[in-house]
Scaffold this motif. Structure first.
Motif, short mmCIF file in Angstrom:
data_model
loop_
_atom_site.label_atom_id
_atom_site.label_comp_id
_atom_site.label_asym_id
_atom_site.label_seq_id
_atom_site.Cartn_x
_atom_site.Cartn_y
_atom_site.Cartn_z
N ARG A 129 0.78 0.33 -0.30
CA ARG A 129 -0.31 1.32 -0.30
C ARG A 129 -0.47 1.94 1.09
NH1 ARG A 129 -4.37 -1.81 -1.33
NH2 ARG A 129 -4.18 -1.77 -3.61
N ALA A 130 -0.42 1.11 2.13
CA ALA A 130 -0.63 1.60 3.49
C ALA A 130 0.52 2.49 3.97
CB ALA A 130 -0.81 0.41 4.44
N VAL A 131 1.75 2.17 3.59
CA VAL A 131 2.90 2.90 4.11
C VAL A 131 3.28 4.09 3.23
CG1 VAL A 131 5.37 2.72 4.62
CG2 VAL A 131 3.81 0.90 5.33
N TYR A 132 3.25 3.90 1.91
CA TYR A 132 3.69 4.96 1.00
C TYR A 132 2.52 5.74 0.38
CZ TYR A 132 8.36 2.86 1.06
OH TYR A 132 9.60 2.38 1.44
N GLY A 133 1.30 5.22 0.51
CA GLY A 133 0.17 5.87 -0.13
C GLY A 133 0.20 5.81 -1.64
N VAL A 134 0.83 4.75 -2.18
CA VAL A 134 0.98 4.57 -3.62
C VAL A 134 0.47 3.19 -4.00
CG1 VAL A 134 2.65 4.38 -5.52
CG2 VAL A 134 2.97 6.12 -3.74
N ASP A 135 -0.28 3.12 -5.08
CA ASP A 135 -0.72 1.82 -5.58
C ASP A 135 0.32 1.28 -6.55
OD1 ASP A 135 -2.31 -0.37 -5.75
OD2 ASP A 135 -3.78 0.51 -7.12
N THR A 136 0.50 -0.03 -6.58
CA THR A 136 1.49 -0.66 -7.44
C THR A 136 0.90 -1.88 -8.12
OG1 THR A 136 2.31 -1.99 -5.59
CG2 THR A 136 3.44 0.09 -6.03
N GLN A 137 1.55 -2.24 -9.21
CA GLN A 137 1.22 -3.48 -9.89
C GLN A 137 2.35 -4.47 -9.65
OE1 GLN A 137 -1.54 -4.59 -11.77
NE2 GLN A 137 -0.40 -6.50 -11.48
N PRO A 138 2.14 -5.51 -8.86
CA PRO A 138 3.22 -6.46 -8.59
C PRO A 138 3.52 -7.32 -9.82
CG PRO A 138 1.21 -7.14 -7.46
CD PRO A 138 0.91 -5.82 -8.12
N LEU A 139 4.80 -7.46 -10.12
CA LEU A 139 5.29 -8.29 -11.21
C LEU A 139 6.37 -9.22 -10.66
CD1 LEU A 139 5.71 -5.43 -13.85
CD2 LEU A 139 3.76 -6.98 -13.65
N THR A 140 6.85 -10.11 -11.48
CA THR A 140 7.94 -11.02 -11.09
C THR A 140 9.04 -10.95 -12.14
OG1 THR A 140 6.41 -12.51 -9.96
CG2 THR A 140 8.59 -13.37 -10.51
N LEU A 141 10.27 -10.77 -11.69
CA LEU A 141 11.42 -10.72 -12.58
C LEU A 141 12.49 -11.64 -12.02
CD1 LEU A 141 12.85 -9.39 -15.03
CD2 LEU A 141 13.67 -7.63 -13.45
N ARG A 142 12.84 -12.70 -12.77
CA ARG A 142 13.84 -13.67 -12.34
C ARG A 142 13.52 -14.24 -10.96
NH1 ARG A 142 19.59 -10.92 -14.29
NH2 ARG A 142 19.12 -10.90 -16.52
N GLY A 143 12.25 -14.50 -10.75
CA GLY A 143 11.82 -15.12 -9.51
C GLY A 143 11.70 -14.17 -8.33
N ARG A 144 11.91 -12.88 -8.56
CA ARG A 144 11.81 -11.90 -7.47
C ARG A 144 10.69 -10.92 -7.76
NH1 ARG A 144 16.11 -11.20 -3.85
NH2 ARG A 144 17.82 -12.67 -4.11
N PRO A 145 10.04 -10.39 -6.71
CA PRO A 145 8.96 -9.44 -6.93
C PRO A 145 9.48 -8.12 -7.48
CG PRO A 145 9.45 -9.61 -4.60
CD PRO A 145 10.26 -10.67 -5.28
#
Length: 254
Positions: free
Chosen positions: A230-246
């Motif tokens: 959010r601070a660097v790109y100015g975009v909000d995201t929803q963090p998820l996990t796929l195969r143990g990786r963000p």
């Protein structure tokens, strides 16, 4: 293996990249992240001494890259540019054999040709070996240039947007190949890349730039945190996990 200390670089007097420091061990794959204009390509070129830094140092296996001759650097560091245009007509095989120039005194040897042919096969380009590189698609040329970089047998591989011209299958194949070379052969790689999720899939270290300076660095969960994006790109995201990786799901603005 790679130690970058207080590196500043730019065009003219004003630095684009300011006092960047990081270290990588052999076998690590660093994702260089940040929005357009953050200084990713400039930093990559400064590390490889393609644009001499204004201050700071880059040590590879304890040796200052700025003090090595161009030939000695070419045997240790390979650079994959974002621009894939060939400067003059040549076959795909000849383009890859340019990577052996730091080792060949006169003409490529049989061993050089065998190495080049093996790299082309590994990148799915074997059938194109004797085609003019100017007749290839942008994605095919990008893979040819990767083969050329790997033909140098480098200890450090620098990649500027290595997947920008590739389709989804070849994006995954290229990143998987670089990651496997790091993991199995001890190659160290640094890739400037825009696709955060592709970086999260394959890279082991992350450095996030904002306005030419380091905003965050470390592991995936630490650097790809929602508040950092959010601070660097100015975009909000929803963090998820796929195969143990963000994995980051962008949230469209209202």
């Amino acid at each position: 293996m790679l130690s970058v200390e207080n590196l500043s670089c730019g065009y003219g007097r004003a630095p684009v990249v300011r006092e960047v420091s990081f270290t990588l061990e052999g076998g690590q794959f660093l994702a260089l992240l940040g929005p357009n204009g953050a200084g990713k390509s400039t930093l990559l070129r400064a590390v490889g001494m393609l644009r001499p830094p204004q201050s700071g140092s880059c040590l590879l296996d304890g040796e200052d890259l700025a003090r090595l001759s161009p030939g000695e650097r070419a045997r240790r560091v390979a650079y994959l540019p974002q621009d894939t245009q060939a400067p003059f007509p040549m076959t795909v095989m000849d383009a890859v054999l340019l990577g052996r120039a730091p080792y060949a005194r006169f003409a490529p040897r049989r061993a050089d040709r065998e190495l080049a042919a093996g790299l082309l096969e590994r990148l799915g380009l074997g059938e194109l070996a004797f085609r003019d590189i100017s007749r290839l698609s942008g994605g095919e040329r990008q893979r040819v240039l990767l083969a050329r970089a790997l033909a140098q047998g480098p200890r450090l591989l620098l990649l500027d947007e290595p997947t920008s011209s590739l389709d989804l299958k070849n994006q995954l194949g290229t990143m998987s190949l670089v990651a496997s070379l790091c993991r199995e052969e001890g190659l160290t790689a640094v890739a400037a890349i825009h696709d955060l999720n592709l970086a999260a899939m394959f890279c082991t270290r992350f450095l996030l730039l904002r306005e030419g300076g380091v905003f965050a660095q470390g592991g995936a969960e630490e650097v790809l945190a929602r508040e950092n994006i959010r601070a660097v790109y100015g975009v909000d995201t929803q963090p998820l996990t796929l195969r143990g990786r963000p994995y980051l799901l962008p949230i469209p603005p209202d």
